[in-house]
Design an enzyme around this catalytic site. Structure first.
Site, PDB file in Angstrom:
ATOM      1  N   ASP A  83      -4.418  -4.710   5.902  1.00 45.15           N
ATOM      2  CA  ASP A  83      -4.813  -5.564   4.781  1.00 45.15           C
ATOM      3  C   ASP A  83      -3.669  -6.506   4.422  1.00 45.15           C
ATOM      4  O   ASP A  83      -2.522  -6.087   4.294  1.00 45.15           O
ATOM      5  CB  ASP A  83      -5.183  -4.702   3.569  1.00 45.15           C
ATOM      6  CG  ASP A  83      -5.721  -5.533   2.416  1.00 45.15           C
ATOM      7  OD1 ASP A  83      -6.350  -6.582   2.682  1.00 45.15           O
ATOM      8  OD2 ASP A  83      -5.518  -5.128   1.254  1.00 45.15           O
ATOM      9  N   SER A 100       0.856  -1.191   0.000  1.00 43.39           N
ATOM     10  CA  SER A 100       0.000   0.000   0.000  1.00 43.39           C
ATOM     11  C   SER A 100       0.891   1.239   0.000  1.00 43.39           C
ATOM     12  O   SER A 100       1.687   1.414  -0.912  1.00 43.39           O
ATOM     13  CB  SER A 100      -0.963  -0.027   1.195  1.00 43.39           C
ATOM     14  OG  SER A 100      -1.890   1.043   1.111  1.00 43.39           O
ATOM     15  N   HIS A 137      -2.604  -1.100  -3.488  1.00 41.32           N
ATOM     16  CA  HIS A 137      -3.769  -0.226  -3.308  1.00 41.32           C
ATOM     17  C   HIS A 137      -3.611   1.013  -4.179  1.00 41.32           C
ATOM     18  O   HIS A 137      -2.715   1.827  -3.966  1.00 41.32           O
ATOM     19  CB  HIS A 137      -3.910   0.197  -1.845  1.00 41.32           C
ATOM     20  CG  HIS A 137      -4.191  -0.926  -0.911  1.00 41.32           C
ATOM     21  ND1 HIS A 137      -3.956  -0.850   0.445  1.00 41.32           N
ATOM     22  CD2 HIS A 137      -4.706  -2.168  -1.124  1.00 41.32           C
ATOM     23  CE1 HIS A 137      -4.313  -1.980   1.023  1.00 41.32           C
ATOM     24  NE2 HIS A 137      -4.761  -2.805   0.088  1.00 41.32           N
TER      25      HIS A 137
END
Length: 350
Positions: free
Chosen positions: A293, A171, A197
């Site tokens: 995540d 991310s 992401h």
């Protein structure tokens, strides 16, 4: 009383300056200390106001955001969140900004009803918080990136025939971390599936940029592609990326199902499919990023017999996702980004 994060907003649009300032000032731990219409004004405000974080428009008159960012990172490095338009040109420029040292980016709010103002404001504030806490990364020098590829990444490593598949999640800070990792990967690598992401408008540009720099073939996944050695599949910004079993091997699969951990694509979705279908033949890698995540998915991969790797704190821009994975026992081996490709390739050949 807690000290608030001091933010300077830089945008040539008075409307955008006002909108971003209003959103940021609603956060109890932040305050906008100034709003600049151009790079020259921003430079003077930085000297006087000493902000903690800058939000910077990619495209501005006189001196554009990239030129200003390059000078800023050379003379007065500080955390920067880029604010970009959802266009191909805007996405290419934004990726260049991340290469120059910007921590993260967010698209400009749109009036087409694609998302609520509240949702956008929440994401903006989260990115500013992460930027303040992030480690500033040195921009790459002018040396050839292909020349940086190690000798182990020769075109005939034989690793593609191992039957292994590598799964990667990242991310905040991940665009550069993924690039640095893949520069150490050979042209005939095992298949690699990646979730970063990133909004839909940016993933195709990201895949093209990686493909131009790295030895393997790198594409944005379209779904139903045969998962083949020597090819790296980047999740598109509009769908989750999974792997599924076909009649003659594995295929990519896209799912436009609801976000998981507030993300689509989500790392956990990819890692869960790896744990279920690939098991001991899978290798999981979790890189820099905010949030958690991928942590549970990586744990399931390890429980299914996969080798798992996490980026260490000292080399992360944001030690969030790898930390969460490490704390729950999902990470078999923690290592620096510089060592990651070598360690992962060692697991492939083991």
């Amino acid at each position: 009383m807690p000290i608030k994060t001091r933010v300077l907003v830089v945008d040539d649009s008075a409307l955008m300056r006002g909108l971003l300032s209003q959103m940021i000032n609603l956060a109890p731990d932040m305050e906008v200390v100034g709003a600049a219409p151009d790079a020259q004004s921003a430079r003077e405000m930085i000297k006087v106001l000493n902000p903690d974080v800058l939000t910077l428009d990619v495209q501005m008159p006189k001196m554009d955001g990239l030129e200003f960012l390059e000078r800023l990172m050379r003379l007065r490095p500080m955390p920067v969140v880029m604010v970009s338009s959802f266009t191909e040109a805007g996405s290419d420029t934004t990726l260049k900004a991340l290469e120059l040292g910007a921590i993260d980016f967010i698209g400009k709010p749109r009036a087409d009803g694609g998302r609520s103002v509240e949702n956008y404001a929440e994401e903006l504030v989260e990115k500013i918080r992460a930027a303040k806490a992030a480690r500033l990364r040195r921009a790459m020098t002018g040396n050839s990136v292909r020349a940086a590829t190690p000798a182990s990444a020769s075109p005939k490593s034989g690793l593609g025939a191992s039957g292994k598949i590598i799964f990667v999640g990242a991310s905040t800070g991940g665009t550069e971390a993924i690039k640095d990792f893949l520069l150490g990967i050979p042209a005939d690598c095992p298949p690699i599936l990646i979730v970063q992401h990133m909004p839909e408008a940016f993933t195709a540009s990201f895949a093209r940029r990686l493909d131009s720099l790295c030895a393997p073939r790198i594409i944005e996944a379209k779904g139903n592609e045969k998962v083949e050695p020597g090819t790296i599949y980047v999740a598109p910004g509009h769908s989750h990326l999974l792997i599924r079993r076909g009649t003659a091997g594995f295929l990519t699969e896209l799912a436009a199902t609801p976000p998981v951990n507030r993300h689509r694509p989500a790392v956990d979705v990819l890692f869960d499919s790896a744990a279920t279908l690939v098991g001991r033949k899978a290798i999981g890698v979790i890189l820099t990023g905010m949030g958690k995540d991928g942590a549970q998915g990586l744990l399931r991969m390890r429980q299914a017999g996969a080798r798992t790797f996490g980026q260490d704190e000292s080399s992360c821009v944001v030690y969030g996702m790898p930390r969460e994975a490490f704390l729950i026992g999902a990470v078999e081996e923690q290592c620096s980004l510089d060592e990651m490709a070598r360690r992962v390739l060692g697991a492939v050949s083991a």
